[in-house]
Design a protein around this motif. Sequence first.
Motif, short mmCIF file in Angstrom:
data_model
loop_
_atom_site.label_atom_id
_atom_site.label_comp_id
_atom_site.label_asym_id
_atom_site.label_seq_id
_atom_site.Cartn_x
_atom_site.Cartn_y
_atom_site.Cartn_z
N GLU A 155 0.83 -1.21 0.00
CA GLU A 155 0.00 0.00 0.00
C GLU A 155 0.87 1.26 0.00
O GLU A 155 0.57 2.23 -0.67
CB GLU A 155 -0.87 0.05 1.27
N ASP A 156 1.93 1.23 0.78
CA ASP A 156 2.75 2.43 0.95
C ASP A 156 4.19 2.01 1.24
O ASP A 156 4.52 1.60 2.34
CB ASP A 156 2.19 3.26 2.11
N GLY A 157 5.04 2.11 0.22
CA GLY A 157 6.43 1.68 0.35
C GLY A 157 7.22 2.48 1.36
O GLY A 157 8.21 1.99 1.92
N LEU A 158 6.79 3.71 1.62
CA LEU A 158 7.54 4.53 2.59
C LEU A 158 7.55 3.88 3.97
O LEU A 158 8.47 4.08 4.76
CB LEU A 158 6.94 5.94 2.68
N ARG A 159 6.53 3.04 4.23
CA ARG A 159 6.46 2.38 5.54
C ARG A 159 7.70 1.53 5.81
O ARG A 159 8.03 1.26 6.97
CB ARG A 159 5.19 1.51 5.61
N ILE A 160 8.37 1.09 4.76
CA ILE A 160 9.60 0.31 4.94
C ILE A 160 10.62 1.14 5.70
O ILE A 160 11.23 0.68 6.67
CB ILE A 160 10.15 -0.12 3.56
N LEU A 161 10.79 2.39 5.28
CA LEU A 161 11.75 3.25 5.97
C LEU A 161 11.21 3.74 7.31
O LEU A 161 11.98 3.92 8.26
CB LEU A 161 12.14 4.43 5.09
N ILE A 197 12.23 10.04 1.02
CA ILE A 197 13.27 9.07 1.38
C ILE A 197 14.38 9.76 2.17
O ILE A 197 14.85 9.26 3.19
CB ILE A 197 13.82 8.39 0.11
N PHE A 198 14.76 10.94 1.70
CA PHE A 198 15.86 11.66 2.35
C PHE A 198 15.50 12.00 3.79
O PHE A 198 16.31 11.88 4.70
CB PHE A 198 16.18 12.93 1.55
N LYS A 199 14.23 12.41 4.00
CA LYS A 199 13.75 12.75 5.33
C LYS A 199 13.81 11.53 6.26
O LYS A 199 14.25 11.61 7.40
CB LYS A 199 12.31 13.28 5.22
N GLU A 200 13.35 10.40 5.76
CA GLU A 200 13.38 9.18 6.58
C GLU A 200 14.81 8.73 6.84
O GLU A 200 15.14 8.27 7.94
CB GLU A 200 12.60 8.05 5.90
N LEU A 201 15.66 8.88 5.84
CA LEU A 201 17.06 8.50 6.01
C LEU A 201 17.68 9.29 7.15
O LEU A 201 18.43 8.76 7.97
CB LEU A 201 17.83 8.74 4.70
N GLN A 202 17.34 10.57 7.20
CA GLN A 202 17.82 11.41 8.29
C GLN A 202 17.37 10.85 9.63
O GLN A 202 18.15 10.73 10.58
CB GLN A 202 17.32 12.85 8.12
N GLY A 203 16.07 10.48 9.71
CA GLY A 203 15.53 9.93 10.95
C GLY A 203 16.24 8.65 11.36
O GLY A 203 16.53 8.42 12.53
N ILE A 204 16.54 7.80 10.38
CA ILE A 204 17.20 6.52 10.68
C ILE A 204 18.64 6.78 11.14
O ILE A 204 19.08 6.27 12.18
CB ILE A 204 17.20 5.61 9.44
#
Length: 413
Positions: A155-161, A197-204
Amino acid sequence: MISVPTYALDVLRQLTHYGYKAYVVGGCVRDSLLGREPADWDVCTNATPEEMLAVFRKFRVFKTGLKHGTLTVRSRGRSVEVTTFRTDGAYTDNRHPDAVTFVTRVEDDLARRDFTINAMAYHPEEGLVDAFDGRADLAARTLRCVGEPDRRFQEDGLRILRALRFAARFEFGIERETAYAISRNRHLLENISAERIFKELQGILCAQGAGDMLTAFPEVMGIILPELASLCSQEAHGDNAWAHTVRAVCAAPADAFPLRLAMLLHSVPAQAHAALLRLKSDNATLRLVTTLVRELETPLPTTRPAMRRLIGRLGVETLQALFCAKQAHLRATGEPEPPLRRARLLADALLDGPPAYTAADLALTGNDLISLGMRPGPQLGRVLATLLSEVQDEKLPNEREALAARAGELCAE
Ligand code: ATP
Ligand code: MG
């Protein structure tokens, strides 16, 4: 157990006063149960967007997300997002629901949420609504999808990150089926916008448990940064190159995203710039990270002239960041730190003294040279560069008279 702040309570009361259901929901419930201070308090309700407008007619409101059922309500100087219970329709693009449908039961709203720990609602009189055992997963320090993991990621690939980010932030493990589905569906990240993706990468990267997630999911990182994909099968500093990279990331301060990003990319220096452009990094981060990755490859100066030139080229702030990056790299390899310490002392001693890093630091300006009779143009630039170089080399004092005399000689040559 959950202490709802007055400004959010006022929003709940306003809704219940008119007979609607209302709960605080999502991150604020999760964070409260973890004993962490929630960043913001979100509310969900069975009032429709139109009914919310009527209920909050005496409040200041912003209708920014009203189409999706969200109204921002100002309460005691704070903002509360109030959203109508909803389910998300089909996801044909693996990211945005084609349509949202408003529903009447809070449980149906909780079912659309990504992870069990994010799918709890609370009302002070009714208590916790926890249809997916989020509280048990919090206690077991487990991140688990609501429902069937494959479907939820499709449904939403962003959930992976998001999964990696929440697990890294709270240092949770990821439940087996959820973890397999993350790996299996990683290609869905190819459909997600670079900015998100960049925003989530920062969070990770900036989370406490970043190292565990990078170690557990190199194949996911290899999707968002294909430049890193081959590190797992390479060697660096007598170790696996990916393991070395992860160690370097973790050795950089967690609150400094550019430093952690520089360490993530430091094994592929020639590709760092292109990778950051593709991820749509902001310019300041792009410039700093690219510089750090490039400079990490060169040894630090050991003489005063060379250190002056490095300060001139990088500026003081970037130089300090470079020292931090060098330190992280030394920690990751276990190499000795004294050379770095000496470079820092050398730079600090120079920075305590009078500056001579760029032409602007010279006691004589281009305009001074013109009033001494020189013509503007490239030759004047060359004279200034030579003066700076000789001052940095300590062959010439940074004093007006001496500089003017030397400029005269240079012109005569
Ligand atoms: P943070 O502290 O990072 O803001 P949060 O839980 O508040 O954490 P948000 O992104 O602000 O996260 O989203 C609020 C809530 O909305 C989440 O707790 C979750 O229930 C739901 N949510 C947000 N994004 C998604 C998504 N992509 N898929 C499903 N549910 C989501
Ligand atoms: Mg939030």
